[in-house]
Design an enzyme around this catalytic site. Structure first.
Site, PDB file in Angstrom:
ATOM      1  N   CYS A 172     -16.910  -5.571 -12.103  1.00 13.48           N
ATOM      2  CA  CYS A 172     -16.847  -5.407 -10.663  1.00 13.48           C
ATOM      3  C   CYS A 172     -15.458  -4.720 -10.007  1.00 13.48           C
ATOM      4  CB  CYS A 172     -17.395  -6.475  -9.648  1.00 13.48           C
ATOM      5  SG  CYS A 172     -17.205  -6.080  -7.920  1.00 13.48           S
ATOM      6  N   CYS A 175     -14.450  -5.911  -6.613  1.00 18.10           N
ATOM      7  CA  CYS A 175     -13.952  -7.182  -6.354  1.00 18.10           C
ATOM      8  C   CYS A 175     -12.508  -7.544  -7.179  1.00 18.10           C
ATOM      9  CB  CYS A 175     -15.056  -8.134  -7.317  1.00 18.10           C
ATOM     10  SG  CYS A 175     -16.613  -7.649  -7.151  1.00 18.10           S
ATOM     11  N   ASP A 176     -12.242  -6.770  -8.095  1.00 17.59           N
ATOM     12  CA  ASP A 176     -11.165  -7.175  -9.287  1.00 17.59           C
ATOM     13  C   ASP A 176     -10.143  -6.340  -9.087  1.00 17.59           C
ATOM     14  OD1 ASP A 176     -12.266  -9.792  -9.326  1.00 17.59           O
ATOM     15  OD2 ASP A 176     -13.442  -8.871 -11.124  1.00 17.59           O
TER      16      ASP A 176
END
Ligand code: NAP
Length: 354
Positions: A172, A175-176
């Site tokens: 992701c 997200c990261d």
């Protein structure tokens, strides 16, 4: 929760399909109860947190009705401050995936949808009322169920990939990707579809170089997305190439990758990178059904009637990516979510339950 609850309609899942179904069902006075999934580290790692895959993406450019424009003030007015404060501030000119999902959720709530933030572990569709077992315990009886649990990201299954998850390996980018470890460092994205290009383009904002690793000689991504990858000076595409091993150590996490040519397997290449992002497709979230509904060969729920959302069990309907391995768009998921609520309403009315 109480040991048992009796519901007319339970919706399992909280992506575009689940919330569209909930909005339609709530407006039809079905008082839907949505199980939106639990907020756990396990769900974070498997990409099955509440609000679905769209909450893991960045800008959404192709959801009808959200032309570029400043949505900030609208978001402030549409969402309760408690949820708004938990979100990233609005930036840019369009809508982001998390923003769109919060708006869908709120719209369903506005019409009376009730929500429980928990996972469903198993179901019993062998008799009516249907039985639904949440992870917090107890059992929910339901006259009718809509399954809208979506799909989650695939992994390659390499031992080194597993070893470095959370230490430079991710599925992701949104997200990261902004983590300090990736800033101004080279990173790798694996895959050749729209997701891979979207992730690569997003990561190019932070990374020094994005190596896009694709196993074939042309991208599967749509033309406009593929062109974006080709045009971005920070993205370097490696065709006919596969990720064989993630390299690194326990102190630094990921430090590189070993790539193998998919046409000449003896040809190897090593790249120094700080991160590896997988974007190689999805698997439907159907494990919890444990054989209760007919599935396709790829484990998607089988829609049993042409242009209807009926499953193999009368009174159980399916919507969104959990039953769709073909279109897999947020807007088509929302469309089948709407259809499933209308199908549920008509079925409940014909069966005398509503
Ligand atoms: P996808 O279209 O199925 O593409 C998956 C990619 O991963 C393919 O290029 C595939 O290679 C590769 N792949 C699969 N298994 C692999 C393996 N074991 N090793 C190496 N490579 C592997 O999936 P997606 O990109 O997640 O897209 C899913 C759907 O969402 C699509 O309909 C897409 O259009 C949509 N989507 C749209 C947008 C957008 O419009 N902005 C953004 C994201 C996703 P092959 O090409 O060789 O099969």
């Amino acid at each position: 929760m109480p040991d048992s609850m009796k519901e007319t309609l339970v919706i399992i899942g909280s992506g575009p399909a689940g919330w569209s179904a909930a909005t339609y069902a709530a407006r039809a006075q079905l008082k839907p109860l949505v199980y939106e999934g639990a907020i756990t580290e396990k769900n974070r790692m498997s990409g099955t947190l509440p609000l679905g895959q769209l909450a893991l993406t960045s800008e959404v450019e192709n959801y009808a009705g959200f032309a570029h424009g400043d949505l900030g003030a609208f978001l402030d007015s549409a969402l309760p401050s408690t949820r708004r404060e938990m979100m990233a501030p609005h930036v840019g000119e369009g809508v982001t995936g998390p923003e769109l999902m919060e708006l869908m959720r709120q719209q369903a709530v506005n019409f009376g949808t009730r929500i429980i933030t928990d996972d469903i572990l198993k179901v019993d569709f062998s008799k009516r009322p249907f039985l639904i077992y949440p992870s917090e315990g107890g059992v929910v009886e339901a006259d009718c169920v809509i399954v809208a649990t979506g799909a989650s990201a695939n992994w390659l299954g390499l031992p080194s990939e597993e070893h470095f998850k959370n230490r430079g390996v991710s599925a992701c980018a949104v997200c990261d990707g902004a983590l300090p470890r990736f800033r101004n460092r080279p990173i790798v994205v694996v895959g050749g579809g729209d997701s891979a290009v979207e992730e690569a383009t997003y990561l190019a904002k932070f990374a020094s170089t994005v190596h896009l690793i694709h196993r074939r000689e042309s991208l599967r991504a749509s033309k406009i997305m593929a062109q974006r990858a080709h045009d971005d000076p920070k993205i370097k595409i490696h065709f006919n190439s596969g990720l064989a091993e993630v390299l690194g150590d326990d102190a630094k996490g990921v430090t590189g990758v070993r790539l193998v040519s998919t046409t000449t397997p003896t040809q190897e290449e090593t790249l120094e990178v700080a991160g590896v992002f997988l974007a190689i497709g999805h698997t439907p979230n159907t494990d919890f059904l444990d054989g209760q509904l007919a599935l396709t060969g790829k484990k998607y729920i089988e829609w049993k009637k042409h242009f209807r959302t009926d499953t193999s069990v009368e009174g159980v309907f399916a919507a969104g990516d959990v039953a769709d391995d073909y279109y897999r768009q947020a807007i088509s998921a929302a469309g089948t979510g709407c259809m499933s609520a209308l199908d549920a309403e008509r079925w409940l009315s014909h069966s005398g339950s509503h």
